[in-house]
Design an enzyme around this catalytic site. Structure first.
Site, mmCIF file in Angstrom:
data_model
loop_
_atom_site.group_PDB
_atom_site.id
_atom_site.type_symbol
_atom_site.label_atom_id
_atom_site.label_comp_id
_atom_site.label_asym_id
_atom_site.label_seq_id
_atom_site.Cartn_x
_atom_site.Cartn_y
_atom_site.Cartn_z
ATOM 1 N N GLU A 92 42.531 -130.838 29.531
ATOM 2 C CA GLU A 92 41.813 -131.457 28.686
ATOM 3 C C GLU A 92 41.295 -132.818 29.617
ATOM 4 O OE1 GLU A 92 40.663 -131.305 25.790
ATOM 5 O OE2 GLU A 92 41.777 -129.082 25.835
ATOM 6 N N TRP B 79 38.210 -131.814 31.336
ATOM 7 C CA TRP B 79 37.120 -131.813 30.343
ATOM 8 C C TRP B 79 36.363 -133.130 30.680
ATOM 9 C CZ3 TRP B 79 34.104 -128.783 27.714
ATOM 10 C CH2 TRP B 79 34.516 -127.438 27.456
ATOM 11 N N TRP C 221 14.655 -131.520 13.306
ATOM 12 C CA TRP C 221 15.486 -132.516 12.836
ATOM 13 C C TRP C 221 15.104 -133.301 11.622
ATOM 14 C CZ3 TRP C 221 20.051 -131.493 14.619
ATOM 15 C CH2 TRP C 221 20.215 -131.075 16.167
ATOM 16 N N ASN D 243 40.411 -135.874 18.007
ATOM 17 C CA ASN D 243 39.355 -134.891 18.658
ATOM 18 C C ASN D 243 38.953 -133.968 17.787
ATOM 19 O OD1 ASN D 243 37.663 -133.669 20.778
ATOM 20 N ND2 ASN D 243 39.261 -132.233 20.686
ATOM 21 N N TRP E 93 21.418 -135.482 17.032
ATOM 22 C CA TRP E 93 22.593 -135.684 17.612
ATOM 23 C C TRP E 93 22.802 -137.233 18.135
ATOM 24 C CZ3 TRP E 93 22.758 -136.478 22.929
ATOM 25 C CH2 TRP E 93 21.754 -136.029 23.636
ATOM 26 N N TRP F 116 28.757 -134.440 22.228
ATOM 27 C CA TRP F 116 27.694 -134.572 21.120
ATOM 28 C C TRP F 116 26.898 -133.418 21.418
ATOM 29 C CZ3 TRP F 116 27.042 -136.131 16.324
ATOM 30 C CH2 TRP F 116 28.105 -137.030 15.924
HETATM 31 P P1 FAD Z 1 44.123 -136.248 24.738
HETATM 32 O O1 FAD Z 1 44.190 -134.931 23.809
HETATM 33 O O2 FAD Z 1 45.592 -136.687 25.007
HETATM 34 O O3 FAD Z 1 43.546 -135.860 26.109
HETATM 35 C C1 FAD Z 1 43.749 -136.854 27.177
HETATM 36 C C2 FAD Z 1 42.439 -137.111 27.869
HETATM 37 O O4 FAD Z 1 41.729 -135.980 28.139
HETATM 38 C C3 FAD Z 1 41.649 -137.990 26.799
HETATM 39 O O5 FAD Z 1 42.221 -139.011 26.910
HETATM 40 C C4 FAD Z 1 40.238 -137.680 27.393
HETATM 41 O O6 FAD Z 1 39.860 -138.580 28.527
HETATM 42 C C5 FAD Z 1 40.236 -136.333 27.994
HETATM 43 N N1 FAD Z 1 39.818 -135.396 26.962
HETATM 44 C C6 FAD Z 1 40.515 -134.993 25.897
HETATM 45 N N2 FAD Z 1 39.778 -134.157 25.182
HETATM 46 C C7 FAD Z 1 38.479 -134.051 25.595
HETATM 47 C C8 FAD Z 1 37.192 -133.565 25.407
HETATM 48 N N3 FAD Z 1 36.786 -132.816 24.338
HETATM 49 N N4 FAD Z 1 36.277 -133.697 26.069
HETATM 50 C C9 FAD Z 1 36.266 -134.752 27.284
HETATM 51 N N5 FAD Z 1 37.366 -135.230 27.506
HETATM 52 C C10 FAD Z 1 38.669 -135.048 26.886
HETATM 53 N N6 FAD Z 1 36.128 -138.888 24.675
HETATM 54 C C11 FAD Z 1 35.908 -140.198 25.062
HETATM 55 O O7 FAD Z 1 36.980 -140.429 25.877
HETATM 56 N N7 FAD Z 1 34.949 -140.817 24.767
HETATM 57 C C12 FAD Z 1 33.862 -140.537 23.935
HETATM 58 O O8 FAD Z 1 33.147 -141.180 23.725
HETATM 59 C C13 FAD Z 1 34.102 -139.519 23.456
HETATM 60 N N8 FAD Z 1 33.131 -138.883 22.487
HETATM 61 C C14 FAD Z 1 33.273 -137.761 21.880
HETATM 62 C C15 FAD Z 1 32.256 -137.336 20.803
HETATM 63 C C16 FAD Z 1 32.372 -136.168 20.222
HETATM 64 C C17 FAD Z 1 31.459 -135.933 19.234
HETATM 65 C C18 FAD Z 1 33.706 -135.344 20.498
HETATM 66 C C19 FAD Z 1 33.923 -134.018 19.836
HETATM 67 C C20 FAD Z 1 34.703 -135.659 21.551
HETATM 68 C C21 FAD Z 1 34.345 -136.882 21.917
HETATM 69 N N9 FAD Z 1 35.280 -137.194 22.942
HETATM 70 C C22 FAD Z 1 35.351 -138.488 23.760
HETATM 71 C C23 FAD Z 1 36.306 -136.319 23.524
HETATM 72 C C24 FAD Z 1 37.841 -136.413 22.914
HETATM 73 O O9 FAD Z 1 37.495 -136.506 21.434
HETATM 74 C C25 FAD Z 1 38.498 -137.603 23.095
HETATM 75 O O10 FAD Z 1 38.785 -137.779 24.481
HETATM 76 C C26 FAD Z 1 39.920 -137.521 22.659
HETATM 77 O O11 FAD Z 1 40.041 -137.395 21.184
HETATM 78 C C27 FAD Z 1 40.891 -138.649 23.044
HETATM 79 O O12 FAD Z 1 42.072 -138.596 22.487
HETATM 80 P P2 FAD Z 1 43.423 -138.644 23.643
HETATM 81 O O13 FAD Z 1 43.145 -139.588 24.700
HETATM 82 O O14 FAD Z 1 44.609 -138.723 22.583
HETATM 83 O O15 FAD Z 1 43.201 -137.291 23.941
#
Ligand code: FAD
Length: 483
Positions: free
Chosen positions: A279, A282, A310, A345, A363, A386
């Site tokens: 993650e 990602w 849209w 997420n 979006w 997005w």
């Molecule tokens: P954990 O699950 O603990 O993951 C650890 C770290 O991995 C996160 O802190 C993050 O840096 C990274 N990560 C995890 N999931 C993703 C993912 N799907 N994509 C990219 N990186 C990821 N994340 C942001 O940091 N900033 C945003 O502005 C953002 N906008 C989002 C918008 C949408 C529509 C969606 C679907 C996802 C978005 N995310 C964003 C990705 C993700 O939702 C968040 O990073 C995550 O929920 C953060 O929670 P966590 O730190 O507990 O994640």
């Protein structure tokens, strides 16, 4: 110390440990000017959104406190960065300038110009990677191209990444007294009237020590169940490190190292650790896209989507923003976002899908709302995610995969605990209706104190109808592309 001072320009790296620009400056054995610039002008639309500004205020206060404990302090200035740096060089006689790189197009353009000016002015200037495991241009396909698909990107990153131990934080720092600084409060980064961020402080501790604590709590208490529970918004099952990463209070290198050490010492589940690090990867992938693809923030990566039909639906958009769509899991997510500046997420995917596929709102509108309201609003993750949900981004997220807010709610919040927490007016509904109150019989609604259309809204759209319309819209661009 008699040598001319060195400027360390803090940006997306608000930490003292594992900070290569700071370490480089320390090696010069000259006085150090730790600087943060509030540069809304150069960043334009990409200046920090309102919730990020709340975070930034507290993170800067924390960095200043940490610097003061070392005998230094944070110098705050505002304005276009190039002008601010020119002034600071004139004020201080600094001859060296160090920073850690940012990768969003606005910062890249600005930083290139600053580098040229600095070199022409005879300053020594050096920049470093502190934001990512690897630079976005270092991970390449065999054909030396950038990646568009996550899995091969992640495989390549794993092979190519060679971990170096994190850099230690300094024990002392010296900064000349005479250099002027703005007062943090004068920047008015936190909301006052109304103070919509008043709930944030109970959830978050911005700053490097808050980040360290969050990481170690996560590894000790949550990592072992991460793989099985990370999709459950009703549990505290993820790290919540995203805003700390956004502002660079912790580095991905530190996360990598701490996770590996935890595995070695505690013998925790390798699968859970791999999932967690994937993650984090990602995020690397999002930065890879942001750096290598032009206009990720505004233009669809799949060009056919430029012609997507849209809708302009101001009412639908507002009901979505306020968490009043009539779909409990969507409303719960939007209210969690408003009250804490963060959203789980899985629920981010659901609410984003609802906006772009059920309401057919572009979006970019959702991205802009998230940018303003998320404390972790990230130039790469937000835009790439997005686009991914809208089906026009990198990797496989076909447009026709449309999330059903009822079945997703029932699957990932089976007892409705998440919904009950954020949508308290539905708290008394029985489990079987919690994700579809419109199916409840009048007696169950009355017993739960729910009056649809009054205490909780009717659905803004019927999902099955909206789904059909979305698929028709998709067929339209498919036909046009084929023609
Ligand atoms: P954990 O699950 O603990 O993951 C650890 C770290 O991995 C996160 O802190 C993050 O840096 C990274 N990560 C995890 N999931 C993703 C993912 N799907 N994509 C990219 N990186 C990821 N994340 C942001 O940091 N900033 C945003 O502005 C953002 N906008 C989002 C918008 C949408 C529509 C969606 C679907 C996802 C978005 N995310 C964003 C990705 C993700 O939702 C968040 O990073 C995550 O929920 C953060 O929670 P966590 O730190 O507990 O994640």
């Amino acid at each position: 110390m008699t040598a001319a001072p060195s400027i360390v320009w803090f940006r997306q790296d608000l930490r003292l440990a594992d900070n290569p620009a700071l370490c480089r400056a320390i090696a010069e054995q000259a006085a150090i000017l730790p600087l943060f610039i509030l540069d809304d002008e150069s960043l334009g639309e990409r200046r920090p959104g309102a919730a990020q500004r709340w975070w930034l205020h507290h993170s800067l206060a924390s960095l200043d406190q940490d610097l003061r404990a070392l005998g230094s302090r944070l110098i705050l200035r505002s304005g276009p960065a190039e002008r601010v740096l020119q002034q600071l060089v004139a004020d201080s006689g600094a001859r060296r300038l160090y920073w850690n790189r940012c990768y969003d197009p606005e910062s890249v353009t600005r930083d290139r110009a600053i580098k040229s000016w600095a070199k022409e002015s005879g300053l020594e200037v050096e920049t470093f990677n502190a934001l990512l495991l690897m630079e976005p241009w270092e991970v390449k396909t065999k054909e030396a191209k950038s990646y568009r698909v996550f899995s091969p990107f992640w495989r390549r990153l794993r092979e190519a990444y060679s971990h170096q131990s994190q850099l230690q934080a300094p024990r002392s720092l010296s900064t000349p007294e005479a250099i002027a600084s703005d007062v943090l409060d004068s920047w008015e980064l936190t909301p006052q009237k109304p103070d919509w961020a008043k709930g944030f402080g109970a959830v978050w501790q911005p700053g490097e020590s808050g980040a360290r604590q969050r990481l170690s709590d996560f590894l000790d208490e949550t990592l072992s169940t991460y793989k099985s529970s990370r999709d459950r918004p009703d549990r505290e099952a993820t790290s919540c490190l995203s805003p700390h990463l956004r502002f660079g209070e912790v580095s991905p290198r530190q996360i990598w190292e701490a996770t590996q050490n935890h595995l070695a010492i505690k013998g925790s589940d390798q699968g859970a650790a791999d999932k967690f690090l994937s993650e984090v990867a990602w995020r690397e992938f999002s930065y890879h896209l942001l750096f290598n693809e032009t206009d990720l923030a505004s233009q669809p990566l799949r060009p056919a989507f430029a012609a997507f039909p849209w809708r302009q639906d101001a009412t639908g958009l507002e009901r979505w923003q306020k968490g009043l769509t009539g779909y409990p899991i969507v409303d719960a997510g939007m209210r969690q976002l408003w009250q804490t500046g963060w959203m789980h997420n899985r629920v981010r995917m659901l609410v984003a899908s609802f906006l772009v596929k059920d309401l057919l709102v572009p979006w970019q509108e959702g991205e802009a709302w998230f940018w303003d309201t998320l404390v972790d609003g990230d130039p790469a993750n937000n835009t790439a995610s997005w686009q991914w949900v809208a089906g026009c981004g990198a990797d496989a997220a076909p447009y026709f995969r449309i999330f059903n807010p009822v079945s997703q709610g029932e699957r990932f919040d089976p007892e409705g605990r998440y919904v009950r927490n954020w949508v308290p007016e539905l708290a008394e509904l029985p489990d079987r209706y919690i994700h579809k109150p419109w199916e409840a019989d009048p007696a169950s609604l009355a017993a739960a104190g729910v009056s649809l259309g009054k205490s909780y809204p009717e659905r803004v759209v019927d999902h099955s109808v909206a789904r059909r319309q979305a698929l028709e819209a998709y067929q339209q661009i498919k036909k046009e592309t084929a023609a």
